[in-house]
Design a protein around this motif. Structure first.
Motif, short mmCIF file in Angstrom:
data_model
loop_
_atom_site.label_atom_id
_atom_site.label_comp_id
_atom_site.label_asym_id
_atom_site.label_seq_id
_atom_site.Cartn_x
_atom_site.Cartn_y
_atom_site.Cartn_z
N ALA A 37 0.83 -1.21 0.00
CA ALA A 37 0.00 0.00 0.00
C ALA A 37 0.86 1.26 0.00
O ALA A 37 0.59 2.22 -0.72
CB ALA A 37 -0.93 0.00 1.21
N LYS A 38 1.93 1.24 0.79
CA LYS A 38 2.82 2.40 0.84
C LYS A 38 3.61 2.54 -0.45
O LYS A 38 3.89 3.66 -0.90
CB LYS A 38 3.74 2.30 2.04
N ALA A 43 4.37 5.32 -5.71
CA ALA A 43 4.23 5.27 -7.17
C ALA A 43 3.34 6.40 -7.67
O ALA A 43 3.60 7.01 -8.72
CB ALA A 43 3.67 3.92 -7.60
N ALA A 44 2.32 6.73 -6.89
CA ALA A 44 1.42 7.82 -7.26
C ALA A 44 2.13 9.17 -7.26
O ALA A 44 1.71 10.11 -7.93
CB ALA A 44 0.22 7.86 -6.31
N LYS A 45 3.23 9.24 -6.50
CA LYS A 45 4.02 10.48 -6.45
C LYS A 45 5.10 10.51 -7.54
O LYS A 45 5.80 11.51 -7.68
CB LYS A 45 4.67 10.62 -5.08
N GLY A 46 5.24 9.40 -8.27
CA GLY A 46 6.20 9.38 -9.36
C GLY A 46 7.38 8.44 -9.19
O GLY A 46 8.23 8.35 -10.08
N ALA A 47 7.43 7.72 -8.08
CA ALA A 47 8.53 6.78 -7.88
C ALA A 47 8.30 5.51 -8.68
O ALA A 47 7.16 5.12 -8.94
CB ALA A 47 8.66 6.44 -6.40
N LYS A 48 9.39 4.86 -9.06
CA LYS A 48 9.32 3.54 -9.67
C LYS A 48 9.51 2.53 -8.55
O LYS A 48 10.56 2.52 -7.90
CB LYS A 48 10.39 3.38 -10.74
N THR A 49 8.51 1.71 -8.30
CA THR A 49 8.53 0.88 -7.09
C THR A 49 8.83 -0.58 -7.40
O THR A 49 8.51 -1.09 -8.47
CB THR A 49 7.19 0.97 -6.35
N ARG A 50 9.46 -1.21 -6.38
CA ARG A 50 9.74 -2.65 -6.47
C ARG A 50 9.60 -3.26 -5.08
O ARG A 50 9.98 -2.65 -4.08
CB ARG A 50 11.16 -2.92 -6.96
#
Length: 297
Positions: A37-38, A43-50
């Protein structure tokens, strides 16, 4: 100039604030964490998440490859029976991933007291990690060693509600440069944004002033409407019994007691007096409203 950073522990207090700070500076951030969830919020702020296990060197190397620098940390995992063994597994994987990915710079989250190999509880695992990264050929690394987190006071909320006091084995009049995690993140963001460090260096970091547990308790007590709240030092055996009663693993409890003893005996302390540039801006008075909100919640 836009750079690319891999941020480990991106869903924790420090990692989240660091990710936001780097994004705000216009950089690309690969956010690594365990909370879906975090991660989605980042990701909604622009980060590429893994979502990558932090003891999986291959997955970490894939996430690090091509980055200008890595924010490296061993996230806490208090469900482990052998916490030191877990630290070594994760730390080895991180060091191997940095080496195999070709990353040349890293900011490593360590701790005050990490200059010592023994007598510091879980911090001695960070000492071993500093040595691993120092041995990684061709890596410019700065070991960020913050002091006692102000957020650690959240652990006292249960005691305050049930017993009407604050307390721990830490001596009541021991001056500690207690520091807010948002300031640690801000300093890490500065180090990463500039990338001016060379070789293997240490950056000790604390709050705006040294603060005893008695002084901190007085400020937090006023914030929660308990101006007479007292801080009581607990004997080590009583604290150990209480932590075991909370369901904490014996190995973790032993390390925590060792760390608190190390604080009282001067091992978990800064190597040198802090300069103005090694102190954050958030005072205990600034932190207190957030503590009060958590207390009421």
């Amino acid at each position: 100039m836009k750079k690319t950073y891999a941020v480990m522990g991106a869903t924790g207090h420090i990692g989240t604030a660091l990710t936001h700070a780097l994004l705000a500076k216009g950089h690309e951030v690969r956010a690594l964490g365990r909370d879906a969830a975090k991660l989605a919020a980042l990701a909604a702020k622009g980060a590429k998440t893994r979502s990558a296990a932090f003891d999986d060197s291959k997955a970490l190397a894939d996430a690090f490859r091509g980055a200008d620098a890595v924010f490296a940390m061993i996230p806490p995992s208090y469900a482990e029976d052998d916490f030191g063994g877990y630290q070594d597994r994760a730390g080895t994987a991180i060091a191997q991933a940095i080496k195999s990915s070709g990353v040349k710079r890293a900011v490593s989250l360590s701790s005050t007291g990490a200059q010592h190999a023994e007598g510091t509880g879980p911090i001695k695992g960070l000492h071993r990690q500093e040595e691993r990264l120092n041995a990684a050929g061709g890596l410019d690394v700065v070991h960020l060693r913050p002091s006692y987190f102000m957020e650690n006071h959240f652990w006292s909320i249960g005691t305050i509600k049930s017993a009407g006091i604050n307390g721990s084995p830490i001596a009541p009049n021991l001056p500690i440069p207690q520091v807010a995690t948002q300031d640690i993140a801000a300093r890490a963001a500065e180090l990463l944004d500039r990338l001016e460090f060379k070789g293997s260096t240490v950056h000790e970091f604390g709050g705006p002033r040294d603060l005893t547990m008695t002084e901190a308790t007085a400020v937090l007590g006023r914030a929660i409407g308990k101006p007479d709240l007292k801080y009581v030092p607990f004997p080590y055996p009583d604290a150990e019994k209480a932590m075991l009663g909370m369901g904490m693993k014996p190995g973790i409890v032993s390390l925590m007691i060792e760390m608190q003893r190390g604080m009282n005996e001067g091992r978990v302390a800064m190597e040198k007096p802090l300069t103005a540039t090694q102190r954050g801006a958030t005072s205990i008075e600034d932190f207190a409203p957030g503590f009060a909100a958590a207390f009421k919640a």
